[in-house]
Scaffold this motif. Structure first.
Motif, mmCIF file in Angstrom:
data_model
loop_
_atom_site.group_PDB
_atom_site.id
_atom_site.type_symbol
_atom_site.label_atom_id
_atom_site.label_comp_id
_atom_site.label_asym_id
_atom_site.label_seq_id
_atom_site.Cartn_x
_atom_site.Cartn_y
_atom_site.Cartn_z
ATOM 1 N N GLU A 272 71.322 52.680 66.705
ATOM 2 C CA GLU A 272 70.311 52.119 67.603
ATOM 3 C C GLU A 272 69.920 53.196 68.604
ATOM 4 O O GLU A 272 70.756 53.993 69.018
ATOM 5 N N MET A 273 68.655 53.191 69.005
ATOM 6 C CA MET A 273 68.189 54.169 69.979
ATOM 7 C C MET A 273 67.695 53.466 71.242
ATOM 8 O O MET A 273 67.105 52.383 71.168
ATOM 9 N N ILE A 274 67.976 54.077 72.389
ATOM 10 C CA ILE A 274 67.468 53.558 73.661
ATOM 11 C C ILE A 274 66.932 54.736 74.475
ATOM 12 O O ILE A 274 67.514 55.825 74.441
ATOM 13 N N VAL A 275 65.830 54.514 75.147
ATOM 14 C CA VAL A 275 65.214 55.557 75.974
ATOM 15 C C VAL A 275 65.326 55.130 77.435
ATOM 16 O O VAL A 275 64.796 54.094 77.830
ATOM 17 N N VAL A 276 66.067 55.917 78.202
ATOM 18 C CA VAL A 276 66.306 55.608 79.610
ATOM 19 C C VAL A 276 65.761 56.735 80.468
ATOM 20 O O VAL A 276 66.279 57.853 80.438
ATOM 21 N N ASN A 277 64.702 56.437 81.179
ATOM 22 C CA ASN A 277 64.111 57.408 82.093
ATOM 23 C C ASN A 277 63.861 58.771 81.437
ATOM 24 O O ASN A 277 64.198 59.816 81.998
ATOM 25 N N GLY A 278 63.322 58.729 80.223
ATOM 26 C CA GLY A 278 62.921 59.951 79.537
ATOM 27 C C GLY A 278 63.981 60.584 78.653
ATOM 28 O O GLY A 278 63.696 61.533 77.938
ATOM 29 N N THR A 279 65.215 60.069 78.705
ATOM 30 C CA THR A 279 66.276 60.590 77.840
ATOM 31 C C THR A 279 66.532 59.624 76.683
ATOM 32 O O THR A 279 66.676 58.426 76.892
ATOM 33 N N PHE A 280 66.579 60.200 75.474
ATOM 34 C CA PHE A 280 66.795 59.402 74.266
ATOM 35 C C PHE A 280 68.283 59.426 73.906
ATOM 36 O O PHE A 280 68.890 60.490 73.811
ATOM 37 N N TRP A 281 68.853 58.232 73.664
ATOM 38 C CA TRP A 281 70.262 58.106 73.303
ATOM 39 C C TRP A 281 70.396 57.366 71.983
ATOM 40 O O TRP A 281 69.647 56.443 71.696
ATOM 41 N N GLN A 282 71.398 57.796 71.207
ATOM 42 C CA GLN A 282 71.722 57.154 69.933
ATOM 43 C C GLN A 282 73.070 56.474 70.062
ATOM 44 O O GLN A 282 74.035 57.104 70.520
ATOM 45 N N ILE A 283 73.155 55.206 69.671
ATOM 46 C CA ILE A 283 74.442 54.508 69.605
ATOM 47 C C ILE A 283 74.724 54.276 68.129
ATOM 48 O O ILE A 283 74.051 53.484 67.465
ATOM 49 N N ARG A 284 75.697 55.007 67.598
ATOM 50 C CA ARG A 284 75.960 54.948 66.160
ATOM 51 C C ARG A 284 76.863 53.761 65.820
ATOM 52 O O ARG A 284 77.492 53.162 66.693
ATOM 53 N N ALA A 285 76.931 53.460 64.525
ATOM 54 C CA ALA A 285 77.715 52.312 64.074
ATOM 55 C C ALA A 285 79.211 52.505 64.335
ATOM 56 O O ALA A 285 79.962 51.528 64.426
ATOM 57 N N ASP A 286 79.651 53.764 64.486
ATOM 58 C CA ASP A 286 81.068 53.987 64.806
ATOM 59 C C ASP A 286 81.305 53.924 66.315
ATOM 60 O O ASP A 286 82.421 54.170 66.781
ATOM 61 N N GLY A 287 80.251 53.591 67.071
ATOM 62 C CA GLY A 287 80.381 53.422 68.512
ATOM 63 C C GLY A 287 80.078 54.672 69.316
ATOM 64 O O GLY A 287 79.933 54.607 70.535
ATOM 65 N N ALA A 288 79.953 55.815 68.640
ATOM 66 C CA ALA A 288 79.678 57.070 69.346
ATOM 67 C C ALA A 288 78.288 57.031 69.980
ATOM 68 O O ALA A 288 77.341 56.501 69.389
ATOM 69 N N VAL A 289 78.193 57.577 71.188
ATOM 70 C CA VAL A 289 76.905 57.665 71.878
ATOM 71 C C VAL A 289 76.521 59.140 71.986
ATOM 72 O O VAL A 289 77.297 59.949 72.502
ATOM 73 N N ASN A 290 75.352 59.486 71.472
ATOM 74 C CA ASN A 290 74.883 60.874 71.490
ATOM 75 C C ASN A 290 73.512 60.972 72.128
ATOM 76 O O ASN A 290 72.682 60.078 71.960
ATOM 77 N N ARG A 291 73.302 62.080 72.833
ATOM 78 C CA ARG A 291 71.963 62.389 73.289
ATOM 79 C C ARG A 291 71.166 62.873 72.085
ATOM 80 O O ARG A 291 71.659 63.677 71.295
ATOM 81 N N VAL A 292 69.939 62.377 71.915
ATOM 82 C CA VAL A 292 69.154 62.720 70.728
ATOM 83 C C VAL A 292 68.369 64.004 70.974
ATOM 84 O O VAL A 292 67.733 64.164 72.015
ATOM 85 N N ALA A 293 68.420 64.909 69.997
ATOM 86 C CA ALA A 293 67.693 66.185 70.103
ATOM 87 C C ALA A 293 66.190 65.947 69.973
ATOM 88 O O ALA A 293 65.765 65.043 69.243
ATOM 89 N N PRO A 294 65.391 66.769 70.656
ATOM 90 C CA PRO A 294 63.929 66.584 70.631
ATOM 91 C C PRO A 294 63.326 66.646 69.229
ATOM 92 O O PRO A 294 62.318 66.001 68.965
#
Ligand SMILES: [Zn+2]
Length: 240
Positions: free
Chosen positions: A53-75
């Motif tokens: 799942e992806m969420i955009v918070v104040n211009g930053t894109f984040w990925q929440i993967r199925a294993d629970g890991a949260v990553n900043r998404v590359a441009p």
């Protein structure tokens, strides 16, 4: 003829592809995160191959993967489906504690003056409990979203500070985006989140931006070869 002053100064949602294309299993990204980000600072979506799942918070894109890991998404990462808006300088409204998602939706209903328009919504603060899900990346040939979502992973977060970002779309747009409310969540410490299935709030504030215009980058992928188009009940099963 120019008509001025007839339209309220409501915002714009920009989205890549349509929810129907995603339901059909079109998970190949056709747009970069950098391109999506040019059109709005808040939003949600998913990533190449339906990888979380992806969420955009104040211009930053984040990925929440199925294993629970949260990553900043590359441009240069690709997305098959994303929707963003500028929430702008709309006032922040404090909300009383809400015991469940239904109560929160009811409260938000009162903050939407016009059922014909869409709304971009940001809710920040402390959450008593929040149940989210994420989906694992899919392999080609891609299954429809209903099959992919059957493999979803659930997360139960308690007593967390974080941000909900989402939209409300009218039923009339069900082939374009998810009708009704649709939120993604991320914790303030960026340790968890996902697509929201249930939530109870403590102290939160809401910003609700009315949207009068939806801009869609249409998918290049040809229309469905499935015998029937995605249905409302299929959408409900996947998103609720
Ligand atoms: Zn979602």
């Amino acid at each position: 003829m120019m008509l001025s002053g007839c339209r309220p100064a409501a915002g714009v949602v920009y989205q890549n592809s349509t929810i129907d294309a995603l339901l059909d299993g079109n998970y190949d990204g056709e747009m970069t995160i950098a391109e999506v980000g040019r059109h709005g600072d808040w939003g949600l979506g998913t990533l190449q191959s339906l990888d979380g799942e992806m969420i955009v918070v104040n211009g930053t894109f984040w990925q929440i993967r199925a294993d629970g890991a949260v990553n900043r998404v590359a441009p240069d990462a690709l997305t098959p489906f994303a929707a963003v808006a500028d929430v702008g300088s709309v006032p922040s409204i404090p909300l009383q504690a809400m015991e469940n998602y239904q109560a929160l939706q009811k409260r938000l209903d009162a903050l939407r003056p016009n059922d014909g328009h869409a709304y971009a919504i940001v809710i920040e603060g402390t959450f008593e409990q929040i149940r989210t899900r994420s989906v694992p990346a899919q392999d080609r040939p891609y299954p429809p979203l209903s099959a992919a979502a059957a493999d979803q992973r659930l997360f139960d977060l308690r007593d967390v500070r974080g941000t909900l970002v989402g939209f409300w779309f009218p039923q009339s747009m069900q082939h374009v985006n998810v009708p009704g409310y649709h939120f993604h969540f991320i914790t303030d410490d960026r340790s968890g989140g996902g697509h929201v299935l249930e939530v109870s709030t403590k102290q939160v504030t809401a910003r609700v931006r009315e949207i009068s215009e939806v801009r869609i980058a249409l998918p290049r992928t040809p229309p469905s070869t499935r015998p029937s188009a995605p249905t409302a009940s299929e959408l409900n099963r996947v998103e609720r």
